[in-house]
Motif scaffolding. Structure first.
Motif, mmCIF file in Angstrom:
data_model
loop_
_atom_site.group_PDB
_atom_site.id
_atom_site.type_symbol
_atom_site.label_atom_id
_atom_site.label_comp_id
_atom_site.label_asym_id
_atom_site.label_seq_id
_atom_site.Cartn_x
_atom_site.Cartn_y
_atom_site.Cartn_z
ATOM 1 N N LEU A 254 0.865 -1.169 0.000
ATOM 2 C CA LEU A 254 0.000 0.000 0.000
ATOM 3 C C LEU A 254 0.903 1.221 0.000
ATOM 4 C CD1 LEU A 254 -2.868 1.249 0.236
ATOM 5 C CD2 LEU A 254 -2.558 1.176 2.725
ATOM 6 N N THR A 255 0.720 2.108 -0.994
ATOM 7 C CA THR A 255 1.634 3.234 -1.198
ATOM 8 C C THR A 255 0.876 4.546 -1.278
ATOM 9 O OG1 THR A 255 3.231 1.850 -2.389
ATOM 10 C CG2 THR A 255 3.377 4.225 -2.745
ATOM 11 N N TYR A 256 1.410 5.545 -0.595
ATOM 12 C CA TYR A 256 0.963 6.935 -0.734
ATOM 13 C C TYR A 256 2.006 7.647 -1.599
ATOM 14 C CZ TYR A 256 -0.531 11.648 0.638
ATOM 15 O OH TYR A 256 -0.976 12.943 0.637
ATOM 16 N N PHE A 257 1.601 8.096 -2.791
ATOM 17 C CA PHE A 257 2.534 8.553 -3.824
ATOM 18 C C PHE A 257 2.181 9.993 -4.205
ATOM 19 C CE2 PHE A 257 4.429 8.778 -8.023
ATOM 20 C CZ PHE A 257 5.551 7.958 -7.950
ATOM 21 N N ASN A 258 3.090 10.923 -3.969
ATOM 22 C CA ASN A 258 2.830 12.340 -4.207
ATOM 23 C C ASN A 258 3.771 12.880 -5.288
ATOM 24 O OD1 ASN A 258 1.637 14.823 -3.927
ATOM 25 N ND2 ASN A 258 2.431 15.232 -1.887
ATOM 26 N N THR A 259 3.190 13.484 -6.328
ATOM 27 C CA THR A 259 3.958 14.080 -7.420
ATOM 28 C C THR A 259 3.877 15.597 -7.315
ATOM 29 O OG1 THR A 259 3.442 12.198 -8.855
ATOM 30 C CG2 THR A 259 4.254 14.198 -9.916
ATOM 31 N N LEU A 260 5.030 16.263 -7.369
ATOM 32 C CA LEU A 260 5.107 17.720 -7.321
ATOM 33 C C LEU A 260 5.666 18.226 -8.642
ATOM 34 C CD1 LEU A 260 6.141 16.383 -4.411
ATOM 35 C CD2 LEU A 260 6.179 18.776 -3.735
ATOM 36 N N TYR A 261 5.040 19.240 -9.208
ATOM 37 C CA TYR A 261 5.504 19.806 -10.469
ATOM 38 C C TYR A 261 5.052 21.256 -10.577
ATOM 39 C CZ TYR A 261 0.683 18.919 -11.926
ATOM 40 O OH TYR A 261 -0.690 18.909 -12.003
ATOM 41 N N LYS A 262 5.652 21.987 -11.507
ATOM 42 C CA LYS A 262 5.265 23.375 -11.749
ATOM 43 C C LYS A 262 4.533 23.484 -13.080
ATOM 44 C CE LYS A 262 8.440 26.189 -9.027
ATOM 45 N NZ LYS A 262 9.436 27.290 -9.074
ATOM 46 N N ALA A 263 3.425 24.243 -13.075
ATOM 47 C CA ALA A 263 2.639 24.426 -14.290
ATOM 48 C C ALA A 263 1.847 25.730 -14.191
ATOM 49 C CB ALA A 263 1.691 23.247 -14.504
ATOM 50 N N ALA A 264 1.434 26.244 -15.344
ATOM 51 C CA ALA A 264 0.667 27.488 -15.394
ATOM 52 C C ALA A 264 -0.770 27.241 -14.947
ATOM 53 C CB ALA A 264 0.695 28.070 -16.799
ATOM 54 N N SER A 265 -1.441 28.299 -14.511
ATOM 55 C CA SER A 265 -2.824 28.213 -14.064
ATOM 56 C C SER A 265 -3.649 29.284 -14.772
ATOM 57 C CB SER A 265 -2.902 28.409 -12.550
ATOM 58 O OG SER A 265 -2.466 29.708 -12.194
ATOM 59 N N LYS B 176 3.297 27.733 -11.152
ATOM 60 C CA LYS B 176 3.259 27.549 -9.708
ATOM 61 C C LYS B 176 3.292 26.053 -9.370
ATOM 62 C CE LYS B 176 0.870 31.833 -8.490
ATOM 63 N NZ LYS B 176 -0.269 32.430 -7.746
ATOM 64 N N LEU B 177 3.647 25.780 -8.113
ATOM 65 C CA LEU B 177 3.790 24.399 -7.680
ATOM 66 C C LEU B 177 2.420 23.721 -7.582
ATOM 67 C CD1 LEU B 177 5.922 22.324 -6.706
ATOM 68 C CD2 LEU B 177 5.438 23.089 -4.369
ATOM 69 N N LYS B 178 2.324 22.520 -8.155
ATOM 70 C CA LYS B 178 1.099 21.727 -8.139
ATOM 71 C C LYS B 178 1.388 20.367 -7.499
ATOM 72 C CE LYS B 178 -0.739 24.963 -10.716
ATOM 73 N NZ LYS B 178 -1.725 25.936 -10.177
ATOM 74 N N PHE B 179 0.301 19.727 -7.024
ATOM 75 C CA PHE B 179 0.428 18.434 -6.370
ATOM 76 C C PHE B 179 -0.527 17.435 -7.005
ATOM 77 C CE2 PHE B 179 1.563 21.674 -3.310
ATOM 78 C CZ PHE B 179 2.707 21.184 -2.717
ATOM 79 N N ASN B 180 -0.068 16.211 -7.110
ATOM 80 C CA ASN B 180 -0.912 15.112 -7.567
ATOM 81 C C ASN B 180 -0.687 13.933 -6.633
ATOM 82 O OD1 ASN B 180 -2.617 13.871 -9.911
ATOM 83 N ND2 ASN B 180 -0.976 12.391 -9.557
ATOM 84 N N THR B 181 -1.770 13.426 -6.035
ATOM 85 C CA THR B 181 -1.651 12.386 -5.022
ATOM 86 C C THR B 181 -2.318 11.099 -5.491
ATOM 87 O OG1 THR B 181 -1.625 14.019 -3.250
ATOM 88 C CG2 THR B 181 -2.168 11.756 -2.647
ATOM 89 N N ASP B 182 -1.587 9.990 -5.372
ATOM 90 C CA ASP B 182 -2.089 8.668 -5.725
ATOM 91 C C ASP B 182 -2.055 7.754 -4.504
ATOM 92 O OD1 ASP B 182 -2.257 9.355 -8.498
ATOM 93 O OD2 ASP B 182 -0.124 8.942 -8.719
ATOM 94 N N ILE B 183 -3.084 6.947 -4.363
ATOM 95 C CA ILE B 183 -3.089 5.834 -3.418
ATOM 96 C C ILE B 183 -3.011 4.558 -4.259
ATOM 97 C CG2 ILE B 183 -4.295 4.653 -1.562
ATOM 98 C CD1 ILE B 183 -3.399 7.436 -0.817
ATOM 99 N N ILE B 184 -2.020 3.712 -3.966
ATOM 100 C CA ILE B 184 -1.742 2.561 -4.821
ATOM 101 C C ILE B 184 -1.771 1.277 -3.989
ATOM 102 C CG2 ILE B 184 -0.134 1.555 -6.498
ATOM 103 C CD1 ILE B 184 1.117 4.399 -6.701
ATOM 104 N N LEU B 185 -2.533 0.317 -4.445
ATOM 105 C CA LEU B 185 -2.621 -0.991 -3.807
ATOM 106 C C LEU B 185 -2.215 -2.045 -4.825
ATOM 107 C CD1 LEU B 185 -3.485 -2.758 -1.366
ATOM 108 C CD2 LEU B 185 -5.781 -2.799 -2.369
ATOM 109 N N GLY B 186 -1.294 -2.934 -4.464
ATOM 110 C CA GLY B 186 -0.836 -3.878 -5.464
ATOM 111 C C GLY B 186 -0.156 -5.116 -4.911
ATOM 112 N N LEU B 187 0.398 -5.864 -5.832
ATOM 113 C CA LEU B 187 1.040 -7.160 -5.567
ATOM 114 C C LEU B 187 2.414 -7.175 -6.216
ATOM 115 C CD1 LEU B 187 0.607 -10.133 -4.487
ATOM 116 C CD2 LEU B 187 -0.163 -10.677 -6.819
ATOM 117 N N GLY B 188 3.366 -7.828 -5.576
ATOM 118 C CA GLY B 188 4.714 -7.896 -6.141
ATOM 119 C C GLY B 188 5.445 -9.143 -5.719
ATOM 120 N N PHE B 189 6.659 -9.292 -6.254
ATOM 121 C CA PHE B 189 7.515 -10.414 -5.879
ATOM 122 C C PHE B 189 8.948 -9.914 -5.744
ATOM 123 C CE2 PHE B 189 7.987 -10.318 -10.460
ATOM 124 C CZ PHE B 189 9.323 -10.640 -10.658
ATOM 125 N N SER B 190 9.750 -10.670 -5.056
ATOM 126 C CA SER B 190 11.148 -10.319 -4.850
ATOM 127 C C SER B 190 12.021 -11.558 -5.004
ATOM 128 C CB SER B 190 11.351 -9.696 -3.472
ATOM 129 O OG SER B 190 10.928 -10.573 -2.442
#
Length: 228
Positions: free
Chosen positions: A194-205, A213-227
């Motif tokens: 379970l991941t809380y993933f935040n993207t920060l970038y600059k873009a016009a408004s 200006k600084l913008k935010f994009n937030t994702d909640i991610i649920l998944g499966l993996g192997f190692s």
């Protein structure tokens, strides 16, 4: 997210990844020290991992956004590793968008992400175990920071025109990513995360199209993996 993390603290035993913990006992001589070795079944040093997850995103007021994340990485140390990721987003107009379109015969300003990829440094200082239903489940808690390249689109140039026709223009953006992730080991080489993933970038408004200006994009991610 804060309630999930609180649950981990209350229902689990969490330790720093360093395995030797020092205990001082008052009934021992003051110069005596006792080291306790914490059992750690799932080691990360010199291990490879690959994950696939489902993205839920509520950052846009006028879009329903879902997606898929694929990521892979390598731990060169028990606490430190590197990770690469690719996010693919699927966007659709939500009810708020449609209501404005019907009532005002206009479309709102929308910027939406189509995909992103990047590279992170990962720090995994905590591990622990949960005892539930007479079974013990082990987990790792990690943090990551890095850079990303974003493929987006917006109707910045045309959203205020009195028309129902959408005209999105492609945008190429660069930014940073911050994330925290909890990984549950369900088998020797299989885990849920379970991941809380935040993207920060600059873009016009719309208020100031010539100034980014600084913008935010937030994702909640649920998944499966192997190692390995």
């Amino acid at each position: 997210m804060k309630y999930i993390l609180l649950f981990f603290f209350l229902s689990s035993e969490i330790a720093l990844a360093g395995e030797k913990n020092l205990y001082d006992f008052v009934w021992l001589d003051q110069d005596k020290k006792v080291y306790v070795l914490q059992n750690k079944l799932f080691r990360k040093e010199k291990s490879f991992f690959a994950d696939v997850g489902y993205i839920s995103n509520d950052s846009s007021k006028f879009q329903d956004t879902r997606g898929i994340q694929a990521r892979t990485g390598w731990y060169f140390h028990e606490e430190w590793g590197i990770e690469g990721f690719y996010n693919h987003y699927m966007n659709s107009n939500n009810d708020d968008f449609k209501n404005i379109q019907v009532v005002n015969s206009q479309v709102p300003f929308v910027r939406r992400l189509n995909s992103s990829y990047g590279l992170l440094v990962v720090w995994s200082p905590f591990y622990g175990k949960i005892n539930t239903f007479n079974n013990i489940y082990y987990f790792d808690w990690s943090f990551g920071a890095g850079i990303t390249s974003i493929n987006a689109e917006s109707n910045l140039k045309t959203f205020n025109i009195s028309t129902n026709v959408l005209d999105y223009k492609k945008e190429s953006l660069n930014g940073a990513v911050l994330r925290t992730s909890v990984k549950f080991h369900i088998r020797e080489n299989i885990h849920l995360f379970l991941t809380y993933f935040n993207t920060l970038y600059k873009a016009a408004s719309p208020k100031n199209p010539d100034n980014e200006k600084l913008k935010f994009n937030t994702d909640i991610i649920l998944g499966l993996g192997f190692s390995l």
